[in-house]
Design a protein around this motif. Structure first.
Motif, mmCIF file in Angstrom:
data_model
loop_
_atom_site.group_PDB
_atom_site.id
_atom_site.type_symbol
_atom_site.label_atom_id
_atom_site.label_comp_id
_atom_site.label_asym_id
_atom_site.label_seq_id
_atom_site.Cartn_x
_atom_site.Cartn_y
_atom_site.Cartn_z
ATOM 1 N N GLU A 236 0.722 -1.197 0.023
ATOM 2 C CA GLU A 236 0.096 -0.034 0.024
ATOM 3 C C GLU A 236 0.838 1.117 0.023
ATOM 4 N N LYS A 237 1.982 1.308 0.770
ATOM 5 C CA LYS A 237 2.746 2.555 0.710
ATOM 6 C C LYS A 237 3.429 2.527 -0.466
ATOM 7 N N ALA A 238 3.718 1.392 -1.105
ATOM 8 C CA ALA A 238 4.496 1.503 -2.522
ATOM 9 C C ALA A 238 3.617 2.056 -3.316
ATOM 10 N N SER A 239 2.520 1.617 -3.313
ATOM 11 C CA SER A 239 1.192 2.325 -4.269
ATOM 12 C C SER A 239 1.184 3.489 -4.076
ATOM 13 N N GLU A 240 1.325 4.229 -2.969
ATOM 14 C CA GLU A 240 1.207 5.619 -2.686
ATOM 15 C C GLU A 240 2.468 6.321 -3.368
ATOM 16 N N GLN B 64 2.468 10.917 -10.817
ATOM 17 C CA GLN B 64 1.852 12.477 -10.929
ATOM 18 C C GLN B 64 3.194 13.454 -11.355
ATOM 19 N N LYS B 65 4.263 13.288 -10.855
ATOM 20 C CA LYS B 65 5.255 14.112 -10.690
ATOM 21 C C LYS B 65 5.702 14.051 -12.352
ATOM 22 N N TYR B 66 5.636 12.842 -13.049
ATOM 23 C CA TYR B 66 6.309 12.863 -14.257
ATOM 24 C C TYR B 66 5.063 13.136 -15.248
ATOM 25 N N ASN B 67 3.920 12.991 -14.853
ATOM 26 C CA ASN B 67 2.800 13.720 -15.659
ATOM 27 C C ASN B 67 3.142 15.147 -15.994
ATOM 28 N N PHE C 272 -6.616 11.915 -14.310
ATOM 29 C CA PHE C 272 -6.741 12.772 -13.026
ATOM 30 C C PHE C 272 -5.811 12.636 -12.101
ATOM 31 N N ASP C 273 -5.703 13.591 -11.122
ATOM 32 C CA ASP C 273 -4.673 13.541 -10.208
ATOM 33 C C ASP C 273 -4.671 12.466 -9.302
ATOM 34 N N ASP C 274 -5.832 11.705 -8.823
ATOM 35 C CA ASP C 274 -5.545 10.260 -8.452
ATOM 36 C C ASP C 274 -5.700 9.435 -9.970
ATOM 37 N N ILE C 275 -4.199 8.906 -10.534
ATOM 38 C CA ILE C 275 -4.493 8.388 -11.695
ATOM 39 C C ILE C 275 -5.215 7.342 -11.729
ATOM 40 N N LYS C 276 -5.439 6.279 -10.692
ATOM 41 C CA LYS C 276 -6.172 5.175 -10.728
ATOM 42 C C LYS C 276 -7.479 5.495 -10.868
ATOM 43 N N SER C 277 -7.944 6.897 -10.600
ATOM 44 C CA SER C 277 -9.509 7.082 -10.619
ATOM 45 C C SER C 277 -10.012 7.459 -11.952
ATOM 46 N N GLY C 278 -9.269 7.615 -12.939
ATOM 47 C CA GLY C 278 -9.770 7.774 -14.174
ATOM 48 C C GLY C 278 -9.098 8.710 -15.093
#
Length: 283
Positions: free
Chosen positions: A49-53, A60-63, A117-123
């Motif tokens: 879970e920590k790795a996913s975060e 997000q940084k590289y986007n 989206f900012d939360d990449i996994k959200s869409g």
């Protein structure tokens, strides 16, 4: 369970999955080992879970770092006529749903953009930018995919303002119906879609292959698909050159053979003429 058939004392057990209705009994040593494994697994899950975060932060940084390059690329692409429609036609999966009229419409496509989206996994959302065209009045067509953990996956798209007589989705539907009535459409699946019917379809957002192809393949590197014809032409020219060389070699070989046969004939002729002279000398 023990092989001897004796019933071991019932011990406290790890919680069984909800779908399992049968309870299990373990000997003390096994039970202790299982509890230790469960403890280790909890630690592993916490690290995952920590790795996913952390991975999300890196993405997000590289986007953000890639965005200026994508914008610069879009400006350059607009200097090349029909760049996007060429790339779409050359892509095996996108071209498979591209109708002839839709291809004509996509000649007006000037820009393609994918925004996560900012939360990449959200869409994410896919945006198609068009010049003024005879098909619809929209400048931008957007299709969004909401894939967050809260609620079921969903998608939504811009309502296309089709101009009179140019609704490509309706035309495609009519052709499919006519094909089914005439029997010519038997080989076509009921799930067959055209490009714009895909755009308007929201059946299963979590398994939209066309959207994933555009987001993960077409948008990151469209140049490879725009250049497909040139690559094929170059390969084709090379093959023709090789064939010409082979033909030339075959012609050269035949010439040599003919020359050798002529030389053999001449030598035989000379030998036949010399025979009478030798007989004369003998007399």
């Amino acid at each position: 369970m023990s092989e001897s058939g004796a019933s071991p004392a019932k011990l406290r057990k790890l919680e069984a999955p909800e779908e399992s209705s049968e309870s299990r009994d373990y000997d003390p040593e096994t039970q202790k080992a299982l509890e230790e494994i469960d403890s280790c697994q909890n630690e592993i899950d916490q690290l995952n879970e920590k790795a996913s975060e952390e991975i999300l932060k890196v993405e997000q940084k590289y986007n953000k770092l890639r965005k200026p390059n994508f914008e610069k690329r879009s400006e350059i692409i607009q200097r090349i006529p029909n760049f996007w429609v060429t790339a779409f036609v050359n892509h095996p999966q996108i071209s498979a749903i591209l109708e002839e009229e839709e291809e004509e419409c996509l000649h007006y496509l000037t820009k393609l953009d994918v925004e996560e989206f900012d939360d990449i996994k959200s869409g994410y959302r896919i945006k198609f930018y068009f010049d003024e065209n005879p098909y619809f009045g929209n400048d931008v067509l957007t299709k969004e995919f909401h894939l967050g953990s809260t609620g079921d996956p969903a998608s939504q798209s811009t309502d296309i303002k089709w101009k009179a007589g140019h609704n490509l989705v309706e035309r495609f539907r009519q052709r499919m119906q006519q094909g089914e009535k005439s029997g010519s459409g038997r080989k076509r699946s009921l799930d067959v879609r055209s490009f714009f019917s895909w755009f308007s379809d929201h059946g299963d957002p979590s398994a939209d292959e066309i959207a994933e192809v555009i987001k993960d393949d077409m948008f990151p590197n469209p140049l490879q698909y725009f250049l497909v014809p040139d690559i094929e032409v170059e390969n084709g020219e090379g093959d023709d050159d090789e064939e010409d060389e082979i033909e030339d070699e075959e012609v050269d070989d035949s010439v040599v053979v003919v020359e050798e046969e002529i030389e053999e004939v001449d030598e035989e002729g000379v030998e036949e003429e010399e025979v009478p002279e030798e007989d004369g000398e003998a007399d």
